[in-house]
Scaffold this motif. Structure first.
Motif, PDB file in Angstrom:
ATOM      1  N   LEU A 103       0.827  -1.212   0.000  1.00 20.34           N
ATOM      2  CA  LEU A 103       0.000   0.000   0.000  1.00 20.34           C
ATOM      3  C   LEU A 103       0.858   1.259   0.000  1.00 20.34           C
ATOM      4  O   LEU A 103       0.632   2.181  -0.804  1.00 20.34           O
ATOM      5  CB  LEU A 103      -0.924  -0.016   1.214  1.00 20.34           C
ATOM      6  CG  LEU A 103      -1.747   1.265   1.432  1.00 20.34           C
ATOM      7  CD1 LEU A 103      -2.708   1.494   0.268  1.00 20.34           C
ATOM      8  CD2 LEU A 103      -2.498   1.200   2.757  1.00 20.34           C
ATOM      9  N   ALA A 106       2.532   1.722  -3.290  1.00 19.97           N
ATOM     10  CA  ALA A 106       1.607   2.205  -4.309  1.00 19.97           C
ATOM     11  C   ALA A 106       1.323   3.697  -4.156  1.00 19.97           C
ATOM     12  O   ALA A 106       1.342   4.453  -5.144  1.00 19.97           O
ATOM     13  CB  ALA A 106       0.300   1.418  -4.232  1.00 19.97           C
ATOM     14  N   MET A 122      -0.464   6.544  -6.341  1.00 23.43           N
ATOM     15  CA  MET A 122      -1.837   6.120  -6.080  1.00 23.43           C
ATOM     16  C   MET A 122      -2.518   7.154  -5.190  1.00 23.43           C
ATOM     17  O   MET A 122      -2.074   7.389  -4.060  1.00 23.43           O
ATOM     18  CB  MET A 122      -1.844   4.757  -5.387  1.00 23.43           C
ATOM     19  CG  MET A 122      -3.209   4.098  -5.316  1.00 23.43           C
ATOM     20  SD  MET A 122      -3.736   3.546  -6.928  1.00 23.43           S
ATOM     21  CE  MET A 122      -5.096   2.471  -6.505  1.00 23.43           C
ATOM     22  N   ALA A 156      -6.874   4.658  -3.375  1.00 22.23           N
ATOM     23  CA  ALA A 156      -6.222   3.596  -2.609  1.00 22.23           C
ATOM     24  C   ALA A 156      -7.172   3.011  -1.574  1.00 22.23           C
ATOM     25  O   ALA A 156      -7.210   1.791  -1.362  1.00 22.23           O
ATOM     26  CB  ALA A 156      -4.967   4.134  -1.929  1.00 22.23           C
ATOM     27  N   LEU A 166      -8.074  -1.077  -1.963  1.00 25.08           N
ATOM     28  CA  LEU A 166      -7.640  -1.923  -0.855  1.00 25.08           C
ATOM     29  C   LEU A 166      -8.777  -2.771  -0.300  1.00 25.08           C
ATOM     30  O   LEU A 166      -8.532  -3.823   0.298  1.00 25.08           O
ATOM     31  CB  LEU A 166      -7.037  -1.058   0.256  1.00 25.08           C
ATOM     32  CG  LEU A 166      -6.279  -1.804   1.359  1.00 25.08           C
ATOM     33  CD1 LEU A 166      -5.037  -2.482   0.803  1.00 25.08           C
ATOM     34  CD2 LEU A 166      -5.906  -0.865   2.495  1.00 25.08           C
ATOM     35  N   THR A 174      -1.628  -1.984  -4.922  1.00 27.86           N
ATOM     36  CA  THR A 174      -2.686  -1.860  -3.909  1.00 27.86           C
ATOM     37  C   THR A 174      -3.501  -3.133  -3.820  1.00 27.86           C
ATOM     38  O   THR A 174      -3.908  -3.557  -2.730  1.00 27.86           O
ATOM     39  CB  THR A 174      -3.591  -0.673  -4.239  1.00 27.86           C
ATOM     40  OG1 THR A 174      -2.798   0.490  -4.483  1.00 27.86           O
ATOM     41  CG2 THR A 174      -4.544  -0.375  -3.089  1.00 27.86           C
TER      42      THR A 174
END
Length: 355
Positions: free
Chosen positions: A76, A79, A84, A89, A93, A147
């Motif tokens: 995460l 990204a 992102m 995001a 996710l 992600t």
């Protein structure tokens, strides 16, 4: 799942939705892999010094730390550091919800009702609409895949969390934080380098540094300790496939907060998709709760009603439960001299009781 548990799950969604703003602020100051190590090191040190280890198997602590801690946040943060947007995001996710349901069905053999799956598909359709509205203009393909990989890591953590059955969610969360710091620090030193890490630490007194610290505090205390602790508590008391879909509410909060604070725009199509997400999540939760109540009722009845003993049949309706006496053993067929009227005087029951 009860109404109280549903409200707690929704509260966690709000906490985690706002966390994407905190992450965005922190990434402006710290490199992504070092930020993951720093985030969990802040929790790991007091956990090792002051918090007793929870009464769960070590493999579930390691599994939760690997999935929820390392895989989710490494991908995460990577990204988001490569472009992102925070709102998008928070949306992508939440693929962890379907991933968790899939792993729950295949690994834990959890049953998913057809109506629950239908509502879950509605929520996924809402996520697809929001993603389609934003994907072409807001993110490239690589951050999207990163992600998505983080979402799968979260699902792995959910399954390990479920299997741990911890009754001490805060302790479990704290000790999970012991797993990521060392491997993430090694990765940060290799990929990001000591110079970049050192610069992020020596510039903390700047406005960007102070905002980064504030974001880190929110991520550690609010999102991880409180939010993850509540999530662990819910996962230990409900099926993974029932709790996980509530994470789909996170992008609604995250995208709204990103629109208000960061100026990320929200189109009419995105709002329609968000509405489908809410309907799907609530519908799936209610259907799962109904199924859980029916299963509990059936289990209770099975424990109360005794099972028939093999080889012993129940008496037929309308017939006496006393077994038939074979012919030749009835009183009228008894041999002469053994009937009651032929018993000699003084040997009857009355006479025996007197003598």
């Amino acid at each position: 799942m009860s109404v109280k548990h549903c409200l707690l799950a929704a509260s966690v969604a709000v906490i985690w939705g706002l966390n994407f703003l905190a992450i965005d602020l922190s990434l402006a100051q710290f490199p992504p892999f070092f930020l993951v190590a720093l985030r969990f090191a802040v929790l790991a040190i007091p956990a090792l010094l002051f918090v007793p280890r929870p009464q769960v198997k070590v493999r579930w602590i390691l599994g939760y730390g690997l999935g929820f801690g390392i895989l989710q946040f490494a991908f995460l943060y990577w990204a988001m550091a490569t472009g992102m947007p925070a709102g998008l995001a928070s949306l992508v996710l939440q693929a962890s919800g379907p991933f968790t349901v899939l792993l729950g069905m295949t690994v834990l053999r959890e049953r998913v009702r057809a109506s629950q799956m239908a509502f879950l598909l509605v929520a996924m359709a809402g996520l697809g609409i929001v993603g389609w509205q934003r994907f072409d203009s807001s993110a490239s393909f690589l951050p999207f895949l990163l992600t998505l990989a983080g979402a799968f890591g979260w699902a792995i953590g959910n399954i390990c969390n479920r299997q741990a059955h911890s009754v001490e969610p805060v302790k479990f969360t704290m000790w999970m934080s012991v797993v990521p710091p060392v491997p993430m620090l090694i990765l940060a030193l290799i990929v990001e380098g000591p110079e970049r890490i050192g610069t992020s630490l020596t510039t903390l007194a700047t406005p960007t540094g102070l905002l980064g610290l504030a974001g880190l505090v929110y991520t550690v205390v609010i999102a991880t300790v409180i939010g993850s602790g509540m999530w662990s508590w819910l996962m230990s008391r409900n099926p993974a496939g029932v709790v996980a879909p509530f994470s789909m509410l996170v992008p609604i909060v995250g995208m709204s907060a990103a629109w208000l604070v960061l100026g990320e725009t929200v189109s009419l199509g995105e709002l329609c998709g968000a509405g489908l997400v809410i309907v799907g999540v609530l519908g799936a939760g209610l259907k799962a709760a109904k199924g859980a109540k029916i299963a509990d009722r059936e289990t209770a009845l099975a424990e109360v009603v005794p099972e028939p003993v093999p080889g012993v049949s129940e008496p037929a309706k309308g017939r006496s439960s006393v077994p038939d006496v074979p012919a030749g053993t009835r009183e009228e067929n008894a041999p002469a001299g053994t009937r009651e009227e032929n018993v000699p005087a003084g040997t009857s029951c009355e006479g025996a009781s007197r003598g």
